[in-house]
Design an enzyme around this catalytic site. Structure first.
Site, PDB file in Angstrom:
ATOM      1  N   ASP A 396      43.472  39.240  33.917  1.00 31.85           N
ATOM      2  CA  ASP A 396      42.474  38.211  33.674  1.00 31.85           C
ATOM      3  C   ASP A 396      41.452  38.186  34.811  1.00 31.85           C
ATOM      4  O   ASP A 396      41.810  38.093  35.987  1.00 31.85           O
ATOM      5  CB  ASP A 396      43.180  36.850  33.573  1.00 31.85           C
ATOM      6  CG  ASP A 396      42.250  35.746  33.125  1.00 31.85           C
ATOM      7  OD1 ASP A 396      41.781  35.790  31.982  1.00 31.85           O
ATOM      8  OD2 ASP A 396      41.994  34.830  33.942  1.00 31.85           O
ATOM      9  N   GLU A 425      40.055  42.631  31.957  1.00 33.57           N
ATOM     10  CA  GLU A 425      39.281  41.664  31.186  1.00 33.57           C
ATOM     11  C   GLU A 425      38.135  41.208  32.072  1.00 33.57           C
ATOM     12  O   GLU A 425      38.192  40.179  32.719  1.00 33.57           O
ATOM     13  CB  GLU A 425      40.174  40.486  30.758  1.00 33.57           C
ATOM     14  CG  GLU A 425      39.483  39.480  29.842  1.00 33.57           C
ATOM     15  CD  GLU A 425      39.018  38.213  30.569  1.00 33.57           C
ATOM     16  OE1 GLU A 425      38.393  37.363  29.912  1.00 33.57           O
ATOM     17  OE2 GLU A 425      39.261  38.080  31.794  1.00 33.57           O
TER      18      GLU A 425
END
Length: 677
Positions: A396, A425
């Site tokens: 993330d 990401e």
């Protein structure tokens, strides 16, 4: 002095090389990897080149001889294709050398054609014989006599000139000499590394879902799911043909400043009583119940998670787990290591912000405070989940952490476990996205979601194919954060259009659950956030009811994944090639696979509202065909077959079927041009 001045022959522009060799290029087991270089020399004598392709743990001495070939149209560009057969760090170097056999052959053929006789060619004939003597000295028994006989013929003055040269110029012997050349003035580059991953690094279909939303609905009220109830969803995911099940963070969720439905924040900053729908964001990790190495108690235990992973594998899939390096205010790290965070002048810890957005439920980690301690803790956490069966991590927001940290972490893991994969990401600036890929991330999220017009899709597709030696895209059609306006207003045909584009263009693609139910309502106009976002509340869905009523895209997704598995061409990135169509609303591209001679042609209507017609102007050479040839295509979505050539009429109605996905049947064996970055 910059560069190497000691190179006897010219070698420049070697590829694939990442950042001048600072980082590894990438490939996967079984992938055809093109190695190219510009090779040249002074004068008119022939020059040639080869690649030394060395397996992990081996040395150059045992590497096979891989000769390079000319790569038109550039006169000095050379190429060889190698195929790695195992994971790990491979190396290659390019060797350029003077090719006296080719120089000799060219000179003799030209002089004979010009009418020169044996007396004028006496020195040439002897030079050729001496070259063949050198070859014979190294030849095996099966070729030694033939090479020696050809040398003797060149020296046999009793024979006519054409008879003397015929054995040396015979095609069979010339092929042997091509494979066993005389090399002079050998010039070598430094070795360059290619890290070879397992095939899942390049090819796979991802499905993201929240286990906590898979609980039963009791009296109209959703209840929190567990790994056991979420396991009941796995067979349907496998039936749709997905390979990777991606889970958001599964850890305890903080209570302090917890976010409520539709991102509304509860008043106050202290823990408070949580209602049945107020489950908080999984990315606000950590509470008194544990941190990054713990399982949310409502989901189950670590053993329950391991059983979920095992069930996923039984169904032919694997789990990807979110790695989000941040903490809720009540995470154990905050109490045990407050120095790992940023303290503001008033003594409070800074929460995450992306102005004007505020994330009071999350504290970012400050990697410049005690890097040694933070690095060691993150590595421990990653290995903890690896021990639980996780071999893929979806990371993330990696662009908000230091690059040198990621470089260290990824290669520290791969040093012992080369099969572990990391997906970035990072919806951020191009320079950062590409650098994350260069330093080691296996895959990357992309701008695909926001590319909707033909010109920008083609431009982006070419960019990704050209950087395939280090950056592998993962085309997600939606995420819990991204509901693009094309899906909000495009209706069911747009869901098909985006799925076809993602599944056919990129070897790796993904969907976030709810896509197959055409979920499309945003929290407010102009937002890409879902109404009743699953990030902040439970979102149970009636999967079986929707499919039984014909309101599900699941059968279509299943078919797309079946096509992907049936066609090796769709498991490639480097061979993506766009073809002209005379209507800007129609997009046409092909992908090919050299091993299987497989080719797929895709044509998509980018409009979800209107029927569009057009005519292709296919680049036939990209398909290994001459411009005049015909071939057969079969639509893998409808079963219809057609006879095609360079120019083909198309009509696509988005309400019937917005795309053709054609498997190609060739009229003869074909050889596709090599993919070259």
């Amino acid at each position: 002095m910059n560069g190497r001045a000691d190179l006897r022959l010219g070698i420049t522009d070697v590829a694939p090389v990442v950042s001048c060799g600072t980082f590894s290029a990438r490939a996967v087991v079984g992938e055809h990897l093109p190695i190219t270089a510009t090779v040249f020399r002074e004068g008119h004598d022939a020059v040639a080149a080869n690649v030394v392709w060395t397996a992990p743990g081996a040395d150059d001495a045992g590497a096979p001889f891989v000769r390079m070939a000319k790569l038109p149209p550039e006169p000095d560009r050379w190429i060889a294709t190698v195929v790695p057969d195992r994971e790990g760090p491979w190396t290659f170097r390019v060797e350029a050398w003077s090719d006296p056999l080719s120089t000799w052959r060219h000179a003799v053929e030209v002089k004979i054609e010009a009418g020169q006789g044996p007396d004028e060619l006496a020195n040439d004939l002897e030079e050729g014989a001496r070259l063949l003597d050198r070859v014979a000295a190294e030849a095996g028994a099966d070729w030694r006599d033939r090479v020696t006989a050809a040398a003797a013929a060149l020296r046999d003055e009793s024979q006519e000139l054409t008879v003397r040269v015929a054995p040396a110029l015979a095609s069979g012997l010339q092929q042997y000499l091509h494979e066993h050349p005389v090399r002079e003035l050998v010039t070598r580059t430094e070795p360059f590394e290619v890290f070879v991953d397992r095939p899942r690094a390049l090819y796979g279909s991802w499905y993201e879902f929240f286990p906590r939303s898979e609980g039963p609905v009791v009296g109209g009220v959703p209840t929190h799911g567990t790994f056991t109830t979420a396991g009941d969803r796995l067979p349907a995911i496998a039936d749709m043909g997905f390979d990777v099940v991606y889970l958001p963070p599964i850890h305890p969720i903080g209570s302090v400043n917890r976010k409520g439905p539709n991102t509304a924040q509860f008043p106050g900053g202290n823990p408070h009583e949580i209602g049945p729908d107020d489950v908080g964001s999984p990315w606000a990790i950590g509470s008194a119940e544990g941190g990054h190495d713990a399982v949310h108690p409502q989901l189950g235990t670590l053993d329950d998670f391991k059983a979920f992973v095992a069930r996923t594998r039984e169904l032919g899939m694997e789990v990807a787990l979110d790695l989000a390096l941040q903490a809720a205010p009540d995470h154990p790290w905050v109490q045990e290591h407050p120095e790992w965070f940023t303290t503001k002048p008033d003594g409070t810890i800074a929460y995450a912000e992306n102005p004007p957005k505020k994330y009071q439920d999350i504290y970012p980690v400050n990697f410049d405070n005690d890097p040694e301690g933070i690095y060691a803790e993150v590595l421990r956490v990653v290995r903890h989940w690896m021990d639980a069966g996780v071999r893929i991590f979806r990371v993330d927001n990696p662009h908000t952490k230091p690059l040198n940290f990621w470089h260290w972490l990824i290669w520290e893991v791969k040093r012992t476990d080369p099969d572990v994969l990391f997906l970035a990401e990072a919806f951020t600036r191009p320079a950062m996205m590409h650098q994350l890929a260069r330093i080691g991330f296996t895959q990357s999220y992309t701008y695909f979601t926001w590319r909707t017009e033909r010109d920008e899709i083609e431009e982006y597709g070419r960019e990704l194919a050209a950087t395939a030696h280090y950056m592998r895209p993962n085309f997600f059609v939606n995420t819990p954060d991204i509901l693009h306006e094309s899906l909000q207003f495009g209706g069911p045909p747009m869901f098909k259009i985006r799925a076809v584009l993602a599944a056919m263009m990129s070897p790796t693609w993904g969907v976030y659950s709810g896509f197959e139910l055409f979920e499309h309502v945003a929290v407010k106009p102009g937002s890409e956030e879902y109404l009743d976002s699953e990030k902040y509340s439970l979102r149970p869905r009636d999967w079986a009811g929707a499919e039984a009523a014909g309101r599900s895209l699941a059968p279509y997704l299943r078919r797309l994944n079946e096509i992907r598995r049936a066609h090796p061409a769709l498991q490639q990135l480097r061979t993506l090639h766009f073809h002209p169509v005379d209507n800007p609303n129609l997009l046409c591209f092909s992908k090919t696979d050299p091993d299987s001679a497989d080719a797929v042609l895709v044509v998509v209507n980018l409009s979800s509202r209107d029927t569009h017609i057009g005519t292709t102007a296919l680049d036939m050479q990209a398909l290994g065909l001459d411009w005049h040839e015909r071939f057969s295509v079969t639509d893998e979505l409808t079963g219809a077959s057609y006879d095609w050539g360079q120019f083909n009429y198309l009509e696509l109605d988005p309400f019937r079927e917005p795309a053709h996905v054609f498997g190609v049947t060739f009229p003869r064996p074909v050889q596709f041009p090599p993919p070259v970055s």
